[in-house]
Design a protein around this motif. Structure first.
Motif, mmCIF file in Angstrom:
data_model
loop_
_atom_site.group_PDB
_atom_site.id
_atom_site.type_symbol
_atom_site.label_atom_id
_atom_site.label_comp_id
_atom_site.label_asym_id
_atom_site.label_seq_id
_atom_site.Cartn_x
_atom_site.Cartn_y
_atom_site.Cartn_z
ATOM 1 N N UNK A 74 0.509 9.644 4.728
ATOM 2 C CA UNK A 74 -0.195 9.424 3.468
ATOM 3 C C UNK A 74 0.642 8.655 2.468
ATOM 4 N N UNK A 75 1.966 8.882 2.462
ATOM 5 C CA UNK A 75 2.795 8.146 1.505
ATOM 6 C C UNK A 75 2.840 6.660 1.843
ATOM 7 N N UNK A 76 2.794 6.336 3.126
ATOM 8 C CA UNK A 76 2.738 4.938 3.544
ATOM 9 C C UNK A 76 1.408 4.310 3.126
ATOM 10 N N UNK A 77 0.316 5.032 3.351
ATOM 11 C CA UNK A 77 -1.000 4.520 2.960
ATOM 12 C C UNK A 77 -1.026 4.242 1.462
ATOM 13 N N UNK A 78 -0.542 5.174 0.674
ATOM 14 C CA UNK A 78 -0.538 5.013 -0.786
ATOM 15 C C UNK A 78 0.278 3.794 -1.194
ATOM 16 N N UNK A 79 1.464 3.651 -0.626
ATOM 17 C CA UNK A 79 2.342 2.533 -0.998
ATOM 18 C C UNK A 79 1.733 1.190 -0.623
ATOM 19 N N UNK A 80 1.129 1.102 0.557
ATOM 20 C CA UNK A 80 0.555 -0.163 0.992
ATOM 21 C C UNK A 80 -0.719 -0.507 0.233
ATOM 22 N N UNK A 87 -3.716 -8.444 4.686
ATOM 23 C CA UNK A 87 -3.953 -8.454 6.127
ATOM 24 C C UNK A 87 -2.754 -7.856 6.838
ATOM 25 N N UNK A 88 -2.990 -7.383 8.040
ATOM 26 C CA UNK A 88 -1.939 -6.750 8.830
ATOM 27 C C UNK A 88 -2.047 -7.228 10.270
ATOM 28 N N UNK A 89 -0.959 -7.760 10.774
ATOM 29 C CA UNK A 89 -0.902 -8.312 12.137
ATOM 30 C C UNK A 89 -0.375 -7.241 13.097
ATOM 31 N N UNK A 90 -1.031 -7.126 14.250
ATOM 32 C CA UNK A 90 -0.719 -6.079 15.232
ATOM 33 C C UNK A 90 -1.270 -6.510 16.592
ATOM 34 N N UNK A 91 -0.685 -6.120 17.742
ATOM 35 C CA UNK A 91 0.424 -5.176 17.945
ATOM 36 C C UNK A 91 1.778 -5.863 18.130
ATOM 37 N N UNK A 92 1.829 -7.180 18.035
ATOM 38 C CA UNK A 92 3.071 -7.923 18.141
ATOM 39 C C UNK A 92 2.795 -9.327 17.665
ATOM 40 N N UNK A 93 3.833 -10.215 17.763
ATOM 41 C CA UNK A 93 5.139 -10.066 18.368
ATOM 42 C C UNK A 93 5.115 -10.133 19.894
ATOM 43 N N UNK A 127 -0.511 6.482 22.129
ATOM 44 C CA UNK A 127 -1.299 7.340 21.246
ATOM 45 C C UNK A 127 -1.761 6.603 19.997
ATOM 46 N N UNK A 128 -1.100 5.510 19.634
ATOM 47 C CA UNK A 128 -1.568 4.649 18.555
ATOM 48 C C UNK A 128 -2.140 3.389 19.193
ATOM 49 N N UNK A 129 -3.479 3.268 19.109
ATOM 50 C CA UNK A 129 -4.142 2.145 19.754
ATOM 51 C C UNK A 129 -5.088 1.425 18.821
ATOM 52 N N UNK A 130 -6.041 0.732 19.402
ATOM 53 C CA UNK A 130 -6.941 -0.139 18.640
ATOM 54 C C UNK A 130 -7.723 0.612 17.572
ATOM 55 N N UNK A 131 -8.293 1.764 17.915
ATOM 56 C CA UNK A 131 -9.054 2.533 16.934
ATOM 57 C C UNK A 131 -8.157 2.928 15.760
ATOM 58 N N UNK A 132 -6.952 3.396 16.066
ATOM 59 C CA UNK A 132 -6.032 3.831 15.013
ATOM 60 C C UNK A 132 -5.682 2.677 14.082
ATOM 61 N N UNK A 133 -5.415 1.520 14.673
ATOM 62 C CA UNK A 133 -5.034 0.365 13.854
ATOM 63 C C UNK A 133 -6.199 -0.131 12.997
ATOM 64 N N UNK A 134 -7.356 -0.312 13.610
ATOM 65 C CA UNK A 134 -8.473 -0.871 12.855
ATOM 66 C C UNK A 134 -8.996 0.110 11.807
ATOM 67 N N UNK A 135 -8.953 1.394 12.108
ATOM 68 C CA UNK A 135 -9.332 2.379 11.096
ATOM 69 C C UNK A 135 -8.337 2.379 9.941
ATOM 70 N N UNK A 136 -7.054 2.204 10.254
ATOM 71 C CA UNK A 136 -6.039 2.092 9.206
ATOM 72 C C UNK A 136 -6.315 0.896 8.307
ATOM 73 N N UNK A 137 -6.650 -0.237 8.903
ATOM 74 C CA UNK A 137 -6.955 -1.426 8.102
ATOM 75 C C UNK A 137 -8.128 -1.168 7.160
ATOM 76 N N UNK A 139 -8.898 1.724 5.829
ATOM 77 C CA UNK A 139 -8.379 2.574 4.748
ATOM 78 C C UNK A 139 -7.596 1.736 3.742
ATOM 79 N N UNK A 140 -6.810 0.788 4.250
ATOM 80 C CA UNK A 140 -5.988 -0.063 3.385
ATOM 81 C C UNK A 140 -6.797 -1.177 2.725
ATOM 82 N N UNK A 141 -8.038 -1.371 3.180
ATOM 83 C CA UNK A 141 -8.866 -2.500 2.744
ATOM 84 C C UNK A 141 -8.146 -3.822 3.036
#
Length: 515
Positions: A74-80, A87-93, A127-137, A139-141
């Protein structure tokens, strides 16, 4: 990641008419009616499966004692969110071209493990995959930027990934997504077609990759690109201008929206030096490579202009930042480093360069978000801190989608051992409400610099500002003192008869707002 040879730096400025008045740097606006927009996506970030960026950085798991939302701190979400990450680039690299997306969807206890061969040879459980990343995006808008596997995958796997992510229903991959708990598709516009294909992506020649790219891009959508995908080709390693030449010549413009560029700042590739224990020679050398970004963009843009004078293809600097030795006692493959005022200088000057090249540069991604290279956030168990780079990017977010105000000035010299660099870096913009913002950096390690800005044409009556500074270039935030370096109110200015005069302390970043 990349390996480059440092060359003599050449700095060029847009709209260059040069002035100096009584030892002061005189800044003028060359076009206050500019219609060039500074894309907010210039302020993008990069999250690779590398070291503790994902696991232990973003993701701690749903069962962690660290407060989290679906496993993300949650602290990471708040800060970002406060950083307004666009935008956020993932998974690499390099990781992207070994990643098979189907391994990271479905029940987590049934996902296969994999070896992260590029970064530390560690085993990851997916355990961190596509759903986790796209749902995070969501949340971060932030807009997701997916770097797809080209080096070790197939066109079929790539197109199935696109269908899984973006297709509403009616095909096996959309049904598979719904089965895995996501009914509505995600909105994913930005797609990287491979990464560093000249290196870890397959050691390809530009001619070979151009053909591979054409194949993948063709099958991503229909003939008209009606899905609106923004396809980004794996671009050049620093000054490899031939790579850009071949891609711009060989790839039809209806198959490409952006071409990438990677460039890192360091002392020497094989002798990067410590992130915190460095001298002025190492600082000067690092700033030489950082400021070289201007020359790189200029020369790659010249090639792009030859094949694309209408500027339909954008330049995407999707990896940039400082690169040093890892912190003592940490895994060399994890690229964990501290973040000092030197990194604030890299961030401020680089972002000014991107802003001033906003006609062609439409996206950039700092490497990387958490615990890797020039990170904006560092974590240690339950602790978290914001780095000087975080504060610079937050100060600069006033430029997001603002109108560029082109400037003209003659920078004073920062001199060291008979060599010189431009000491002052500046960019400016006007936001949708009419407020002007001017970001200034003085990289000189010892001297303050006085700057006089002619703001009469902007009709400014009120001035406010922020400054990021410290006593030593090596200063940084620690988990015991996380607020050692934070922005403060800037007061060292005066506005008189349309002339804004301000004094920049050594190695400082200042952002001025005028209304």
């Amino acid at each position: 990641m990349i390996k480059i040879v440092k060359k003599t730096v050449l700095i060029t400025f847009l709209c260059c008419a040069f002035f100096k008045v009584n030892g002061q740097t005189k800044v003028t606006f060359s076009n206050i009616n500019s219609d060039t927009k500074i894309s907010k996506h210039i302020y993008g970030h990069f999250a690779e499966h590398l070291g503790r960026c994902i696991y232990g950085g973003f993701y701690v798991g749903e069962d962690s004692n660290i407060p989290n939302t679906n496993g993300v701190r949650n602290d990471v979400i708040k800060a970002l969110k406060e950083l307004k990450v666009p935008n956020l680039r993932w998974p690499g690299g390099c990781f992207a071209d070994t990643y098979h997306w189907k391994d990271g969807v479905g029940p987590k206890d049934q996902r296969p493990s994999m070896v992260n061969k590029w970064w530390g040879d560690v085993v990851e459980d997916n355990s961190f995959g596509t759903h986790d990343f796209l749902n995070l995006c969501e949340v971060l808008e932030a807009e997701p930027y997916l770097a797809a596997n080209v080096g070790s995958s197939t066109v079929k796997e790539f197109t199935e990934y696109i269908q899984y992510v973006t297709r509403e229903n009616g095909v096996p991959m959309s049904d598979y997504r719904i089965e895995n708990g996501r009914k509505e598709p995600w909105k994913v516009k930005y797609w990287g077609v491979g990464n560093e294909m000249w290196g870890c992506g397959g050691n390809m020649t530009p001619e070979h990759y151009a053909n591979i790219y054409r194949q993948y891009a063709t099958f991503m959508t229909d003939w008209t690109n009606s899905d609106g995908f923004y396809r980004i080709a794996s671009g050049a390693n620093v000054a490899d201008y031939n790579w850009t030449e071949v891609l711009m010549r060989e790839i039809p413009k209806n198959l490409i929206e952006g071409v990438a560029l990677h460039s890192y700042s360091f002392v020497e590739w094989d002798k990067k030096g410590s992130a915190t224990d460095f001298d002025e020679a190492q600082y000067f050398s690092t700033m030489q490579t950082a400021l070289k970004m201007d020359e790189l963009i200029q020369k790659h843009t010249q090639i792009m202009d030859k094949y694309d004078p209408e500027k339909k293809v954008d330049l995407i600097v999707d990896e940039w930042g400082g690169w040093y030795q890892v912190e003592e006692g940490t895994n060399p493959g994890f690229l964990y480093q501290q973040n000092t005022m030197r990194d604030a200088m890299i961030a401020g000057t680089t972002l000014n360069i991107f802003n001033n090249w906003a006609k062609r540069v439409k996206m950039a991604n700092l490497a990387q978000t958490i615990n890797v290279l020039q990170a904006v956030i560092l974590t240690e168990d339950e602790k978290m801190l914001l780095t000087p780079t975080y504060h610079v990017m937050k100060m600069y977010n006033v430029h997001h989608d603002a109108t560029l105000l082109p400037i003209s000035f003659d920078a004073p010299n920062y001199e060291f051992n008979g060599e010189t660099l431009p000491a002052v870096s500046i960019s400016a913009s006007k936001d949708k409400n009419g407020a002007a913002h001017i970001s200034l950096v003085n990289i000189d390690s010892k001297k303050e610099n006085e700057v006089v800005i002619d703001v009469e044409g902007l009709k400014i009556k009120e001035i406010s500002g922020q400054i990021l500074k410290s006593n030593n270039l090596q200063d940084h935030n620690t988990f015991n003192n996380p607020n050692n370096i934070t922005p403060s109110k800037f007061k060292d200015f005066k506005l008189k008869k349309g002339q804004l005069t301000l004094t920049l302390p050594p190695f400082s970043v200042v952002v001025i707002e005028g209304k």
